[in-house]
Enzyme design. Structure first.
Site, PDB file in Angstrom:
ATOM      1  N   LYS A 207      49.298  -4.546  25.605  1.00 14.44           N
ATOM      2  CA  LYS A 207      50.539  -4.557  27.144  1.00 14.44           C
ATOM      3  C   LYS A 207      49.542  -2.532  26.982  1.00 14.44           C
ATOM      4  O   LYS A 207      49.785  -2.069  25.612  1.00 14.44           O
ATOM      5  CB  LYS A 207      51.731  -4.026  26.701  1.00 14.44           C
ATOM      6  CG  LYS A 207      51.951  -6.109  27.213  1.00 14.44           C
ATOM      7  CD  LYS A 207      53.267  -6.615  27.177  1.00 14.44           C
ATOM      8  CE  LYS A 207      53.673  -7.535  27.557  1.00 14.44           C
ATOM      9  NZ  LYS A 207      54.963  -8.254  27.423  1.00 14.44           N
ATOM     10  N   ARG A 238      54.029 -13.045  20.368  1.00  9.97           N
ATOM     11  CA  ARG A 238      53.256 -13.951  21.386  1.00  9.97           C
ATOM     12  C   ARG A 238      52.511 -13.036  21.648  1.00  9.97           C
ATOM     13  O   ARG A 238      52.265 -11.782  21.992  1.00  9.97           O
ATOM     14  CB  ARG A 238      54.437 -13.531  22.624  1.00  9.97           C
ATOM     15  CG  ARG A 238      53.577 -14.943  23.913  1.00  9.97           C
ATOM     16  CD  ARG A 238      54.366 -14.795  25.332  1.00  9.97           C
ATOM     17  NE  ARG A 238      53.750 -15.266  26.796  1.00  9.97           N
ATOM     18  CZ  ARG A 238      52.635 -14.119  27.803  1.00  9.97           C
ATOM     19  NH1 ARG A 238      52.431 -12.931  26.979  1.00  9.97           N
ATOM     20  NH2 ARG A 238      52.479 -14.909  27.812  1.00  9.97           N
TER      21      ARG A 238
HETATM   22  N1  PMM Z   1      55.227 -10.635  28.650  1.00  7.89           N
HETATM   23  C1  PMM Z   1      54.227 -11.312  29.140  1.00  7.89           C
HETATM   24  C2  PMM Z   1      54.328 -12.691  29.487  1.00  7.89           C
HETATM   25  N2  PMM Z   1      55.825 -13.475  28.944  1.00  7.89           N
HETATM   26  N3  PMM Z   1      56.494 -13.564  28.052  1.00  7.89           N
HETATM   27  C3  PMM Z   1      57.963 -13.956  26.660  1.00  7.89           C
HETATM   28  N4  PMM Z   1      58.229 -14.788  26.464  1.00  7.89           N
HETATM   29  N5  PMM Z   1      57.751 -12.338  26.309  1.00  7.89           N
HETATM   30  C4  PMM Z   1      56.134 -11.656  26.737  1.00  7.89           C
HETATM   31  O1  PMM Z   1      56.706 -10.314  26.414  1.00  7.89           O
HETATM   32  C5  PMM Z   1      55.828 -12.055  28.167  1.00  7.89           C
HETATM   33  C6  PMM Z   1      55.843 -13.102  28.364  1.00  7.89           C
HETATM   34  C7  PMM Z   1      53.163 -10.773  30.300  1.00  7.89           C
HETATM   35  O2  PMM Z   1      52.198 -11.180  29.206  1.00  7.89           O
HETATM   36  P1  PMM Z   1      50.617 -11.302  30.210  1.00  7.89           P
HETATM   37  O3  PMM Z   1      50.004 -10.680  31.075  1.00  7.89           O
HETATM   38  O4  PMM Z   1      49.319 -10.472  29.048  1.00  7.89           O
HETATM   39  O5  PMM Z   1      50.828 -12.897  29.689  1.00  7.89           O
END
Ligand code: PMM
Length: 251
Positions: A207, A238
């Site tokens: 991020k 994650r």
């Molecule tokens: N971030 C993204 C999508 N889903 N779910 C949880 N639980 N926590 C997060 O920080 C989170 C998520 C967005 O990130 P991406 O676009 O890299 O998937």
């Protein structure tokens, strides 16, 4: 600490484009993550990047359900990354075991009761509104206190809806309606989230707050973040790349 591997089945996630290719690439990456020792594969069909538009329900459904079915057959433990109760229900029926709702039940009024009925672990993330304009909501008095108090409201709502206490996982929502400083303050105070008594998931992978213009340049910083969080008492991270995180956690 568990490693949740990200599998975004969105058209911009895979270089080749095209529905069939997306499916094949998603399965290949999912199987690769399994061999790398992933604990949970987080499958999502709707981008939540800052500025992202919503994806219609049928489109989200068509992207994720076939991938879930296939990877569940391969023995993967799967979470469904969705804000929609209908998608969550279909995903669980297709073989997913966990609901990951970035909106913590705020985007779909049916989500919390659906999660309670399905009786599966539910990840409630801190969220202040849809990605399209979430950056305009990045205003806090004390970001740690405010995020904790807003998360506690979501925890109460989840419990009121019938989700069992031992099925709840919380997430501070790194990058969601938060600027660089907010994200680092949360990371620096992650023990206060752990102290709430629920398993804590942190999704900082690649991020913007990690620096660099290109997400791929943030990989080293993401691994450092996992190393740093490994002693914090959180439940899981994650992340996009599974292997380096598994290695850091073993070391
Ligand atoms: N971030 C993204 C999508 N889903 N779910 C949880 N639980 N926590 C997060 O920080 C989170 C998520 C967005 O990130 P991406 O676009 O890299 O998937």
């Amino acid at each position: 600490m568990i490693v949740m591997g990200i599998l975004n089945v969105t058209p911009d996630s895979f270089a080749d484009g095209g529905r069939h290719n997306d499916f094949d690439s998603a399965i290949a990456r999912g199987l690769e993550m399994i061999t790398e020792g992933v604990d949970i594969i987080d499958i999502g069909g709707e981008s939540t990047k800052p500025g992202a538009e919503r994806v219609p329900e049928s489109e989200e459904f068509d992207r994720v359900i076939p991938v879930i079915k296939e990877l569940a057959k391969a023995g993967a433990r799967i979470s469904i990354d969705t804000m929609r109760a209908s998608t969550a229900k279909a995903a669980i029926e297709a073989g997913a075991q966990i609901i990951n709702d970035v909106s913590g039940g705020l985007a779909d009024p049916a989500m919390l009761t659906t999660a309670a009925q399905l009786d599966v672990p539910y990840i409630a993330m801190h969220w202040r509104g849809h990605s399209k304009d979430m950056n305009s909501r990045a205003h806090y008095g004390d970001v740690v206190k405010d995020v904790i108090s807003e998360l506690q409201e979501r925890v109460s709502a989840a419990l009121d809806a019938g989700i069992k206490k031992d099925k709840l996982i919380i997430d501070p929502g790194i990058g969601f309606a938060k600027d660089i400083h907010h994200n680092w303050e949360i990371i620096d105070s992650i023990d206060q989230f752990v102290a709430l008594g629920y398993p804590v998931l942190v999704g900082g992978s690649r991020k913007r707050f990690l620096g660099g213009d290109n997400p791929d340049e943030r990989e080293a910083a993401t691994i450092e973040l996992t190393k740093r969080l490994s002693t914090s008492g959180i439940w899981g991270v994650r992340v996009h790349s599974v292997k380096p995180h598994k290695e850091v956690l073993k070391a």
